[in-house]
Scaffold this active site. Structure first.
Site, PDB file in Angstrom:
ATOM      1  N   MET A 130       0.845  -1.207   0.000  1.00 22.59           N
ATOM      2  CA  MET A 130       0.000   0.000   0.000  1.00 22.59           C
ATOM      3  C   MET A 130       0.872   1.245   0.000  1.00 22.59           C
ATOM      4  O   MET A 130       1.666   1.461   0.921  1.00 22.59           O
ATOM      5  CB  MET A 130      -0.932   0.010   1.213  1.00 22.59           C
ATOM      6  CG  MET A 130      -2.097  -0.961   1.095  1.00 22.59           C
ATOM      7  SD  MET A 130      -3.226  -0.831   2.486  1.00 22.59           S
ATOM      8  CE  MET A 130      -2.305  -1.655   3.773  1.00 22.59           C
ATOM      9  N   CYS A 161      -2.402  -1.882 -10.262  1.00 20.01           N
ATOM     10  CA  CYS A 161      -2.691  -0.503  -9.833  1.00 20.01           C
ATOM     11  C   CYS A 161      -3.613   0.183 -10.845  1.00 20.01           C
ATOM     12  O   CYS A 161      -3.314   0.240 -12.037  1.00 20.01           O
ATOM     13  CB  CYS A 161      -1.402   0.289  -9.674  1.00 20.01           C
ATOM     14  SG  CYS A 161      -1.729   1.997  -9.240  1.00 20.01           S
ATOM     15  N   LYS A 194       1.000  -9.466  -8.506  1.00 19.48           N
ATOM     16  CA  LYS A 194      -0.270  -9.049  -7.906  1.00 19.48           C
ATOM     17  C   LYS A 194      -1.082  -8.377  -9.006  1.00 19.48           C
ATOM     18  O   LYS A 194      -0.588  -7.490  -9.697  1.00 19.48           O
ATOM     19  CB  LYS A 194      -0.034  -8.080  -6.758  1.00 19.48           C
ATOM     20  CG  LYS A 194      -1.327  -7.520  -6.206  1.00 19.48           C
ATOM     21  CD  LYS A 194      -1.139  -6.922  -4.833  1.00 19.48           C
ATOM     22  CE  LYS A 194      -2.442  -6.389  -4.276  1.00 19.48           C
ATOM     23  NZ  LYS A 194      -2.791  -5.073  -4.807  1.00 19.48           N
ATOM     24  N   HIS A 219      -6.634  -9.441  -6.613  1.00 16.54           N
ATOM     25  CA  HIS A 219      -7.638  -8.551  -6.033  1.00 16.54           C
ATOM     26  C   HIS A 219      -8.940  -8.766  -6.809  1.00 16.54           C
ATOM     27  O   HIS A 219      -8.956  -8.603  -8.029  1.00 16.54           O
ATOM     28  CB  HIS A 219      -7.124  -7.102  -6.150  1.00 16.54           C
ATOM     29  CG  HIS A 219      -8.075  -6.076  -5.613  1.00 16.54           C
ATOM     30  ND1 HIS A 219      -7.841  -4.726  -5.687  1.00 16.54           N
ATOM     31  CD2 HIS A 219      -9.266  -6.202  -4.985  1.00 16.54           C
ATOM     32  CE1 HIS A 219      -8.846  -4.073  -5.143  1.00 16.54           C
ATOM     33  NE2 HIS A 219      -9.729  -4.944  -4.709  1.00 16.54           N
ATOM     34  N   ASN A 237      -7.418 -11.487  -2.452  1.00 20.53           N
ATOM     35  CA  ASN A 237      -7.318 -10.130  -1.911  1.00 20.53           C
ATOM     36  C   ASN A 237      -8.598  -9.353  -2.236  1.00 20.53           C
ATOM     37  O   ASN A 237      -9.198  -9.519  -3.292  1.00 20.53           O
ATOM     38  CB  ASN A 237      -6.088  -9.427  -2.518  1.00 20.53           C
ATOM     39  CG  ASN A 237      -6.025  -7.941  -2.184  1.00 20.53           C
ATOM     40  OD1 ASN A 237      -6.026  -7.092  -3.066  1.00 20.53           O
ATOM     41  ND2 ASN A 237      -5.968  -7.623  -0.917  1.00 20.53           N
ATOM     42  N   ASP A 262     -11.310  -6.895   0.492  1.00 19.28           N
ATOM     43  CA  ASP A 262     -12.378  -6.892   1.493  1.00 19.28           C
ATOM     44  C   ASP A 262     -12.220  -7.939   2.599  1.00 19.28           C
ATOM     45  O   ASP A 262     -13.209  -8.258   3.272  1.00 19.28           O
ATOM     46  CB  ASP A 262     -13.766  -7.056   0.839  1.00 19.28           C
ATOM     47  CG  ASP A 262     -14.057  -5.977  -0.187  1.00 19.28           C
ATOM     48  OD1 ASP A 262     -13.296  -4.985  -0.251  1.00 19.28           O
ATOM     49  OD2 ASP A 262     -15.039  -6.127  -0.944  1.00 19.28           O
TER      50      ASP A 262
HETATM   51  C1  LIG Z   1      -3.803   3.475   0.406  1.00 19.81           C
HETATM   52  C2  LIG Z   1      -3.640   2.322  -0.553  1.00 19.81           C
HETATM   53  C3  LIG Z   1      -2.486   2.191  -1.291  1.00 19.81           C
HETATM   54  C4  LIG Z   1      -2.328   1.097  -2.164  1.00 19.81           C
HETATM   55  N1  LIG Z   1      -1.133   0.949  -2.815  1.00 19.81           N
HETATM   56  C5  LIG Z   1      -0.909  -0.196  -3.532  1.00 19.81           C
HETATM   57  C6  LIG Z   1       0.382  -0.487  -4.059  1.00 19.81           C
HETATM   58  O1  LIG Z   1       1.347   0.280  -3.896  1.00 19.81           O
HETATM   59  N2  LIG Z   1       0.532  -1.655  -4.763  1.00 19.81           N
HETATM   60  C7  LIG Z   1      -0.515  -2.537  -4.948  1.00 19.81           C
HETATM   61  O2  LIG Z   1      -0.315  -3.583  -5.573  1.00 19.81           O
HETATM   62  N3  LIG Z   1      -1.731  -2.279  -4.452  1.00 19.81           N
HETATM   63  C8  LIG Z   1      -1.942  -1.156  -3.729  1.00 19.81           C
HETATM   64  N4  LIG Z   1      -3.158  -0.955  -3.150  1.00 19.81           N
HETATM   65  C9  LIG Z   1      -4.195  -1.995  -3.282  1.00 19.81           C
HETATM   66  C10 LIG Z   1      -4.131  -2.976  -2.105  1.00 19.81           C
HETATM   67  O3  LIG Z   1      -2.907  -3.675  -2.104  1.00 19.81           O
HETATM   68  C11 LIG Z   1      -5.280  -3.996  -2.174  1.00 19.81           C
HETATM   69  O4  LIG Z   1      -5.203  -4.687  -3.386  1.00 19.81           O
HETATM   70  C12 LIG Z   1      -6.668  -3.335  -2.080  1.00 19.81           C
HETATM   71  O5  LIG Z   1      -6.686  -2.333  -1.095  1.00 19.81           O
HETATM   72  C13 LIG Z   1      -7.738  -4.367  -1.787  1.00 19.81           C
HETATM   73  O6  LIG Z   1      -7.483  -5.059  -0.591  1.00 19.81           O
HETATM   74  P1  LIG Z   1      -8.210  -4.662   0.818  1.00 19.81           P
HETATM   75  O7  LIG Z   1      -9.680  -4.739   0.582  1.00 19.81           O
HETATM   76  O8  LIG Z   1      -7.705  -5.675   1.791  1.00 19.81           O
HETATM   77  O9  LIG Z   1      -7.779  -3.266   1.136  1.00 19.81           O
HETATM   78  C14 LIG Z   1      -3.355   0.149  -2.316  1.00 19.81           C
HETATM   79  C15 LIG Z   1      -4.528   0.313  -1.584  1.00 19.81           C
HETATM   80  C16 LIG Z   1      -4.693   1.368  -0.701  1.00 19.81           C
HETATM   81  C17 LIG Z   1      -5.966   1.491   0.096  1.00 19.81           C
END
Ligand SMILES: Cc1cc2nc3c(=O)[nH]c(=O)nc-3n(C[C@H](O)[C@H](O)[C@H](O)COP(=O)(O)O)c2cc1C
Length: 332
Positions: A19, A102, A141, A171, A204, A206
């Site tokens: 993140m 992303c 990813k 995801h 991945n 939620d």
């Molecule tokens: C603040 C933020 C920054 C993120 N930055 C990245 C990142 O640098 N690389 C990436 O693959 N996903 C990034 N994501 C996506 C998360 O890794 C993840 O796939 C997404 O939040 C869904 O998972 P969750 O529901 O557990 O949050 C980011 C998500 C958030 C909320």
């Protein structure tokens, strides 16, 4: 039990998601202490790395105590990606992860991140080249697809596996969805159920409670869960899930003392790592969750998120402990 390359993981490992501006070394260390089995850096631009941009290079720092750790990079240019593999390897991570998910415009418009979901052949050839160029396990990813009409994740995952990708985290949203709607784990289950798949398939999107993690394990049969937003300001999510798996009961939420201790250590590690100004500024986003659900807390939260010097933030933590030390947290 799943393995990434030679890295042996426990049954149904929990992974801290990459993140941006969140998954830095201090935060990763806290998540590791609370049970995360694999942690990832935020995404790092391959173009930034090869230009030696200070901001990108700093993101390569890792602590010994957080291993196994994956460094995530993004880009769409083969030469830049291969050069950045060499740069990344000098930091000695355990894994190199490629970001093919992303959704942000500035990344996608260059064909990187989820942009590559429009060119699966390129996605596969980039992965193949990186696998051949590195001795480290290369993981991917990604998202389900570009949009609802182009979900070919079963085929994509199989092709990535066949060129040597060591594990895949998916995801359960498309690029078009950004973060809207609910994550759909059905296509991820289809990937896992493909009889040709033998690399770990991590789900991945939620996972935000012990119950959702259990659902991903038992109903969807995935190999592990990658957790993002639910961990922000709440690294205890990892231990709570593990406790639930082991005992079937809920662990009591962290006490105020534990929360203040985590916030303090988070801030101190951030300052040690990136200096007073950035440390104070960039740790702010975590406090709301550390102290969620406490009545009449606004005054203290404001102190934490508006103070420019660490002494004032540490003083606010002391005040919080004194005033709310007996607060009983009932829910996460
Ligand atoms: C603040 C933020 C920054 C993120 N930055 C990245 C990142 O640098 N690389 C990436 O693959 N996903 C990034 N994501 C996506 C998360 O890794 C993840 O796939 C997404 O939040 C869904 O998972 P969750 O529901 O557990 O949050 C980011 C998500 C958030 C909320």
């Amino acid at each position: 039990m799943p393995k990434i390359g030679d890295i042996q993981l426990p049954d149904f490992p929990l992974l801290l998601a990459p993140m941006e501006d969140v998954s830095d070394p201090p935060f990763r260390a806290l998540c590791k202490e609370q049970g995360a089995d694999v942690v990832y850096t935020e995404f790092i631009s391959s173009e930034g790395l090869i230009r030696d941009a200070e901001k990108s290079v700093m993101k390569l720092d890792i602590y010994e105590k957080e291993r196994p750790v994956g460094i995530q990079i993004f880009g769409a240019n083969l030469e830049s990606m291969l050069q950045s593999v060499e740069i990344v390897e000098k930091s000695k991570p355990d894994i190199i992860d490629i970001n093919f998910g992303c959704p942000v415009k500035k990344v996608v418009s260059r064909g990187a991140g989820a942009g590559i979901l429009k060119d699966i052949d390129l996605m596969v050839s980039l992965t193949k080249a990186m696998v051949e160029h590195s001795n480290l396990p290369i993981t991917v990813k990604t998202r389900l697809g570009w949009d609802d009409d182009s979900i070919r994740i079963v085929e994509v995952a199989e092709r990535l596996q066949d060129v040597g990708c060591a594990a895949i985290s998916i995801h359960g949203r498309t690029r078009a969805q950004m973060y809207k709607g609910n994550a759909d784990w059905n296509p991820i289950r289809d990937v896992k159920n493909n009889p040709r798949m033998h690399i770990p398939v991590f789900g991945n999107g939620d996972v935000n409670s012990p119950e959702t993690a259990m659902k991903m394990r038992d109903e969807y049969g995935l190999d592990g869960a990658m957790i993002g937003r639910a961990s922000i300001g709440y690294p205890w999510i990892f231990r709570e899930i593990k406790h639930f798996f082991e005992t079937g009961t809920h662990l009591a939420p962290p006490t105020m003392e534990e929360r203040v201790d985590a916030a303090r250590r988070h801030l101190q590690m951030s300052i040690d790592w990136k200096g007073e100004i950035l440390g104070v500024f960039e740790t702010r986003r975590h406090y709301t969750n550390y102290f969620k659900g406490i009545p009449n807390f606004k005054e203290y939260r404001m102190k934490m998120v508006t103070s420019d010097d660490s002494a004032s933030v540490f003083a606010a933590f002391d005040e919080v402990l004194e005033k709310f030390g007996d607060h009983k947290f009932t829910t996460v």
